[in-house]
Design an enzyme around this catalytic site. Structure first.
Site, PDB file in Angstrom:
ATOM      1  N   GLY A  19      -0.098   2.474  -1.077  1.00 28.58           N
ATOM      2  CA  GLY A  19      -0.387   3.127  -2.351  1.00 28.58           C
ATOM      3  C   GLY A  19       0.348   2.433  -3.475  1.00 28.58           C
ATOM      4  O   GLY A  19       1.323   1.713  -3.225  1.00 28.58           O
ATOM      5  N   GLU A  23      -4.503  -4.124   8.157  1.00 32.57           N
ATOM      6  CA  GLU A  23      -5.952  -3.892   8.104  1.00 32.57           C
ATOM      7  C   GLU A  23      -6.710  -4.995   7.381  1.00 32.57           C
ATOM      8  O   GLU A  23      -7.926  -5.057   7.459  1.00 32.57           O
ATOM      9  CB  GLU A  23      -6.262  -2.535   7.453  1.00 32.57           C
ATOM     10  CG  GLU A  23      -5.819  -2.364   6.002  1.00 32.57           C
ATOM     11  CD  GLU A  23      -4.349  -1.981   5.883  1.00 32.57           C
ATOM     12  OE1 GLU A  23      -3.627  -2.065   6.896  1.00 32.57           O
ATOM     13  OE2 GLU A  23      -3.918  -1.627   4.783  1.00 32.57           O
ATOM     14  N   CYS A  67       3.060   0.013   4.428  1.00 33.52           N
ATOM     15  CA  CYS A  67       3.487  -0.322   3.068  1.00 33.52           C
ATOM     16  C   CYS A  67       4.111   0.900   2.382  1.00 33.52           C
ATOM     17  O   CYS A  67       5.162   1.363   2.805  1.00 33.52           O
ATOM     18  CB  CYS A  67       2.313  -0.900   2.290  1.00 33.52           C
ATOM     19  SG  CYS A  67       2.836  -1.805   0.842  1.00 33.52           S
ATOM     20  N   TYR A  68       3.475   1.442   1.355  1.00 31.22           N
ATOM     21  CA  TYR A  68       4.013   2.657   0.735  1.00 31.22           C
ATOM     22  C   TYR A  68       4.235   3.729   1.800  1.00 31.22           C
ATOM     23  O   TYR A  68       5.217   4.481   1.751  1.00 31.22           O
ATOM     24  CB  TYR A  68       3.034   3.158  -0.337  1.00 31.22           C
ATOM     25  CG  TYR A  68       3.475   4.428  -1.034  1.00 31.22           C
ATOM     26  CD1 TYR A  68       4.334   4.386  -2.123  1.00 31.22           C
ATOM     27  CD2 TYR A  68       3.034   5.672  -0.585  1.00 31.22           C
ATOM     28  CE1 TYR A  68       4.745   5.552  -2.743  1.00 31.22           C
ATOM     29  CE2 TYR A  68       3.442   6.842  -1.204  1.00 31.22           C
ATOM     30  CZ  TYR A  68       4.296   6.778  -2.288  1.00 31.22           C
ATOM     31  OH  TYR A  68       4.708   7.934  -2.901  1.00 31.22           O
ATOM     32  N   HIS A 108       0.187  -5.157   5.456  1.00 33.20           N
ATOM     33  CA  HIS A 108      -1.119  -4.507   5.651  1.00 33.20           C
ATOM     34  C   HIS A 108      -1.847  -5.105   6.852  1.00 33.20           C
ATOM     35  O   HIS A 108      -2.506  -6.133   6.725  1.00 33.20           O
ATOM     36  CB  HIS A 108      -1.986  -4.690   4.401  1.00 33.20           C
ATOM     37  CG  HIS A 108      -1.519  -3.874   3.243  1.00 33.20           C
ATOM     38  ND1 HIS A 108      -1.925  -2.575   3.045  1.00 33.20           N
ATOM     39  CD2 HIS A 108      -0.659  -4.155   2.240  1.00 33.20           C
ATOM     40  CE1 HIS A 108      -1.344  -2.093   1.960  1.00 33.20           C
ATOM     41  NE2 HIS A 108      -0.568  -3.030   1.458  1.00 33.20           N
ATOM     42  N   LYS A 166     -21.796   1.593   6.544  1.00 33.13           N
ATOM     43  CA  LYS A 166     -23.082   0.881   6.540  1.00 33.13           C
ATOM     44  C   LYS A 166     -23.384   0.203   7.875  1.00 33.13           C
ATOM     45  O   LYS A 166     -24.497   0.301   8.400  1.00 33.13           O
ATOM     46  CB  LYS A 166     -23.058  -0.158   5.421  1.00 33.13           C
ATOM     47  CG  LYS A 166     -24.371  -0.863   5.201  1.00 33.13           C
ATOM     48  CD  LYS A 166     -25.245  -0.060   4.297  1.00 33.13           C
ATOM     49  CE  LYS A 166     -26.564  -0.717   4.021  1.00 33.13           C
ATOM     50  NZ  LYS A 166     -27.381   0.114   3.126  1.00 33.13           N
ATOM     51  N   ASP A 175     -30.818   3.101   4.931  1.00 37.11           N
ATOM     52  CA  ASP A 175     -30.164   4.401   5.087  1.00 37.11           C
ATOM     53  C   ASP A 175     -31.169   5.545   5.199  1.00 37.11           C
ATOM     54  O   ASP A 175     -31.101   6.354   6.119  1.00 37.11           O
ATOM     55  CB  ASP A 175     -29.212   4.667   3.910  1.00 37.11           C
ATOM     56  CG  ASP A 175     -28.217   3.544   3.726  1.00 37.11           C
ATOM     57  OD1 ASP A 175     -28.016   2.783   4.692  1.00 37.11           O
ATOM     58  OD2 ASP A 175     -27.658   3.406   2.630  1.00 37.11           O
TER      59      ASP A 175
END
Ligand code: XMP
Length: 519
Positions: A57, A178, A84-85, A176, A375, A233
């Site tokens: 964050g 990710e 992180c944060y 991070h 998606k 979709d």
């Protein structure tokens, strides 16, 4: 119905929180992102997560009133991973100390973490090379770790880059894992969910069964209408709902006359003939093209189409009679209530074509069976449901259709030329095996005629622009680096095969500063 093990991601406003969810879903772990304000004690008890992740964050834990998780999260007895944060919050909450950033210790960008101390299951397979590349983005840093924690990895700017309290299964990293730039990051998530006891039961086969049961329970024997756009979709939603409730579903396909070559026939034949789904094919092209006559302003075009679309959809939906539900292909990224710290009014770049207000206006309840999916998961579900691969992999196509690929006034003549040029271009891309590498490709017909020479004669025809971009989510984009041979061959084919075009250009603008569509 089985209840999946759930992982809770508490969002502290990082730009990349969604990527954490992506990584976990790839590991067949069901997770949800919720903003920290919404995560109360009651919420935690109800959600009953098997594990919790604190996102990064932009705030500083040093600031009075900065975002926190509820204290109860530490007493759940489940593994927690702070990023992180999220690491700094965890350390401070549990008795450690964080220091404000100074130039010397702030780290932004690529860094290398070295192993420190004994390995732990959390690090299984991580330090293969003795050190690992990671992505850092922090000002503040942990100065003292909380009691019970040990240091497993360090970097020059983060002496506590990886910390763990294995007894409580609390883990916290300063970087991070990710993001793409932490190439081995997936391993840490894999280890974390294994330590938490997830079995990887989130599969599309399971999802399909559950979604069908849920739709049946929600809808009962009422009628449902679904607006089909021909996009992935709404198509996947329609096929899934049809599998659940059969002919209680009617699809309404509004043809606004701004579709690509053969598009209407393809949609109609797939749904009506292949899937036997009741379908109203509303050919309203005269109405739309009539209303657009003489209109050249992009916003007026968009608003005209958006308003007519709602009117027309309502009219045809009424033909079904007595429908209680409206089905929509809403995806998870549309649902996530992100934490926004930016505030301030944002500028409208384009009025997007959407039918958001429709359900209230028509007094309908919503069925949104894709609300939990990203998606690519929708594509996987489409595959599971037997939709053709060529259909599932189609590039996105905007609601206002070719109107926004025809800058200036729209005429039937220009639309015809545009359809033909676009078909040749896409054929070229497919023939060269590039379709799946490109996020979106199309032709725009330009509002200028230029002079050319063909054979011995002079031509005075339209110019067109080819567009092809790579992107992850359409928010930013890069132009696709075609070879000169490809571009040359495509230009030749378009000029030879499409009467009305005598000049072809390639658009090499990225987004920003450009946008993907021309209007
Ligand atoms: P831009 O042109 O804003 O487009 O860079 C980003 C992505 O959004 C699509 N797009 C739309 N999709 N209704 C839609 O459903 C719209 O009004 C609309 N306008 C743009 C565009 O094709 C690209 O994928």
């Amino acid at each position: 119905m089985t209840q999946h093990d759930r992982l809770l991601i508490i969002d502290f406003g990082s730009q990349v929180t969604q990527l954490i969810a992506r990584r976990l879903r790839e590991l067949n772990v069901y997770c949800e992102i919720h903003p920290y304000q919404a995560v109360t004690d009651a919420f935690l008890a109800d959600f009953a997560p098997r594990a919790v992740i604190f996102s990064g964050g932009p705030d500083s834990v040093m600031r009075e009133g900065s975002p926190r998780p509820p204290r109860a999260v530490y007493d759940l007895g489940v593994p927690i991973l702070g990023i992180c944060y999220g690491q700094q919050v965890m350390m401070q909450d549990l008795g450690g100390r964080v220091e404000a950033g100074e130039h010397a210790t702030a780290e932004f960008g690529r860094a290398y973490v070295e192993q420190a101390g004994e390995g732990d299951d959390f690090l299984f397979g991580w330090f293969l090379e003795g050190r690992e590349q990671v992505w850092m983005s922090h000002g503040d840093h942990v100065a003292e770790i909380a009691p019970g924690f040990q240091v497993l990895g360090t970097s020059p700017g983060a002496p506590f880059a990886i910390t763990a309290d294995p007894a409580r299964r609390f883990y916290a990293v300063q970087f991070h894992p990710e993001v793409h730039h932490t190439p081995n990051g997936r391993t840490l998530y894999e280890n974390f969910v294994r330590l938490a006891g997830f079995t990887g039961d989130w599969t599309m086969g399971a999802y399909r069964e559950e979604a069908i049961a849920k739709i049946r329970a929600q809808v009962g024997d009422a009628k449902v209408i679904c607006g089909l756009s021909g996009g992935v979709d709404s198509s996947v939603a329609a096929v899934l709902i049809h599998e659940a409730i059969g002919d209680q579903l009617t699809c309404v396909f509004v043809d606004h006359g701004l579709l690509r070559q053969n598009e209407a026939q393809e949609v109609v034949s797939m749904f009506r003939d292949h899937y036997n789904i009741p379908l109203i094919h509303a050919d309203e092209s005269e109405l739309f093209l009539g209303a657009l006559e003489g209109v050249s302003d992009p916003e007026v075009k968009r608003k005209t189409i958006g308003k007519l679309f709602i009117d027309v959809f309502q009219k045809h939906a009424a033909e079904v009679g007595g429908a209680e539900f409206l089905a929509q292909g809403t995806l998870y990224p549309d649902v996530i209530e992100s934490v926004s710290f930016s505030g301030g009014p944002s500028v409208t770049i384009k009025s997007h074509h959407n039918v958001g207000g429709l359900p209230e206006k028509m007094g309908l309840k919503l069925v949104e069976p894709l609300r939990e999916l990203f998606k690519d998961e929708v594509r996987a579900l489409g595959h599971e449901l037997g939709l053709p691969a060529s259909f599932i992999g189609r590039h996105p196509f905007p609601g206002p259709g070719l109107a926004i690929r025809c800058p200036g006034e729209i005429t039937r003549e220009k639309l015809e030329i545009l359809r033909k040029a676009d078909a040749v271009y896409i054929d070229q891309i497919r023939k060269h095996g590039l379709y799946d590498e490109i996020w979106q490709a199309f032709v725009a017909i330009l509002p200028v005629r230029t002079v050319g020479v063909m054979g011995d004669g002079r031509t005075y025809d339209y110019a067109c622009a080819l567009r092809a971009v790579t992107s992850v989510d359409g928010m930013t984009a890069d132009y696709y680096p075609f070879t000169h041979e490809f571009l040359g061959e495509t230009a030749t084919r378009i000029i030879n095969e499409v009467k009305g075009i005598n000049r072809v250009t390639y658009d090499i603008t990225s987004k920003p500063p450009g946008t993907i569509e021309w209007e």
